[in-house]
Design an enzyme around this catalytic site. Structure first.
Site, short mmCIF file in Angstrom:
data_model
loop_
_atom_site.label_atom_id
_atom_site.label_comp_id
_atom_site.label_asym_id
_atom_site.label_seq_id
_atom_site.Cartn_x
_atom_site.Cartn_y
_atom_site.Cartn_z
N PRO A 2 0.82 -1.21 0.00
CA PRO A 2 0.00 0.00 0.00
C PRO A 2 0.85 1.27 0.00
O PRO A 2 1.45 1.62 0.99
CB PRO A 2 -0.81 -0.11 1.29
CG PRO A 2 -0.71 -1.54 1.70
CD PRO A 2 0.62 -2.00 1.20
N GLU A 3 0.91 1.90 -1.15
CA GLU A 3 1.57 3.20 -1.25
C GLU A 3 0.48 4.19 -1.65
O GLU A 3 -0.69 3.84 -1.69
CB GLU A 3 2.71 3.13 -2.27
CG GLU A 3 3.61 1.95 -1.99
CD GLU A 3 5.09 2.20 -2.18
OE1 GLU A 3 5.48 3.36 -2.37
OE2 GLU A 3 5.85 1.24 -2.14
N LYS A 51 -1.32 8.31 2.84
CA LYS A 51 -1.72 6.91 3.01
C LYS A 51 -2.91 6.76 3.95
O LYS A 51 -3.23 5.66 4.38
CB LYS A 51 -0.53 6.10 3.51
CG LYS A 51 0.64 6.13 2.53
CD LYS A 51 1.58 4.99 2.79
CE LYS A 51 3.01 5.40 2.68
NZ LYS A 51 3.91 4.34 3.14
N ARG A 249 13.62 -0.19 7.50
CA ARG A 249 13.01 -0.69 6.28
C ARG A 249 14.12 -1.35 5.47
O ARG A 249 15.28 -1.27 5.82
CB ARG A 249 12.39 0.47 5.46
CG ARG A 249 11.39 1.31 6.22
CD ARG A 249 10.12 0.57 6.55
NE ARG A 249 9.33 0.28 5.38
CZ ARG A 249 8.43 1.11 4.84
NH1 ARG A 249 8.22 2.28 5.39
NH2 ARG A 249 7.76 0.77 3.77
#
Ligand SMILES: [Zn+2]
Length: 262
Positions: A2-3, A51, A249
């Site tokens: 999900p971006e 987002k 990340r």
């Protein structure tokens, strides 16, 4: 992943399924909303900001917003009444919203909250310019990024306070296309406006479909230059793509096309 584009697409799914209709039932499966019943509320609008997903509801002169965030693994799906809920396992359901013509199911949603629409700002004010917003402002995004010149460019692109909507995939792909080593300090990035504009272009170009591509190809295995391609040959130079942890990340890069400066 999900971006910004996925979240934008999700807002459109909810728009088509719910907007304009009165909710005939709701079933929240998160503790903070367990006793909430939205029956009788009209779904007025479905929007995304970075987002964040915002489902705006009205009843008489009241206006409330159901906020949700997909993070890494959340999703909304819409079904016809009576259709089998084929989205995800049932234990991941966080909310069910029903109208006469649709059932919308939220799976593994995060940060769920029901707030007065007038107070949305308190949740969203920290966000930088929205890549997919009508008010997208690249100059403001650059200004915000430049305020922390020692941050790595990878970290700066992911920081939603700088610009809202870039996730790990578009981060990695933007840096590859600009030839930037992911740990390059912001101060050493030669064309920051060009980098920001490219990130926006990549996210915007994937609106309206679920396959995310930065290469122009929609074929499986051909949709990215470096993201998810550890040890595979660079599409430009053949060098093995690298993968490493960066600020909690992972990041992918080509050591030849994106050399460490100096
Ligand atoms: Zn390369």
């Amino acid at each position: 992943m999900p971006e910004g584009d996925t979240v934008w697409n999700t807002a459109r799914v909810l728009e088509r399924a719910l907007v304009g209709d009165v909710l005939t039932g709701s079933d929240f499966r998160v503790p903070q909303l367990a006793t909430t019943d939205l029956t009788g509320w009209t779904v007025a609008e479905s929007a995304s900001r970075g987002k964040h997903l915002l489902l705006r509801l009205t009843r008489d002169d009241q206006a409330m917003t159901l906020h949700s965030h997909l993070r890494m693994d959340g999703a909304w799906r819409a079904f016809a009444p009576g259709e089998r809920w084929s989205g995800r396992p049932a234990h991941l359901i966080r909310v069910v919203l029903r109208t006469k013509r649709s059932v919308a199911i939220g799976y593994h949603l995060h940060e769920m909250a029901l707030i007065p629409t007038a107070e949305e700002g308190a949740l969203l004010d920290y966000l930088g310019p929205d890549l997919l917003g009508a008010d997208w402002n690249p100059d403001e995004a650059v200004r915000r990024i430049e305020q922390n010149p020692t941050a790595s460019i990878a970290e700066a692109l992911l920081d939603q306070r700088n610009l809202a909507g870039v996730g790990n995939l578009y981060k990695a792909e933007t840096l590859f296309l600009r030839g930037l080593w992911p740990w390059t300090p912001v101060a050493d990035v030669k064309d920051l406006p060009g980098t920001v504009k490219l990130a926006q272009k990549l996210v915007a170009s994937n609106r309206g479909r679920w396959t995310q591509t930065t290469t122009g190809s929609l074929r499986r295995g051909e949709t990215s230059y470096v993201y998810g391609r550890r040890a595979m040959p660079c599409r430009r130079c053949g060098t093995a793509i690298q993968k490493a942890d960066q600020d909690e990340r992972v990041t992918y890069w080509c050591p030849r096309c994106q050399p460490k400066p100096g």
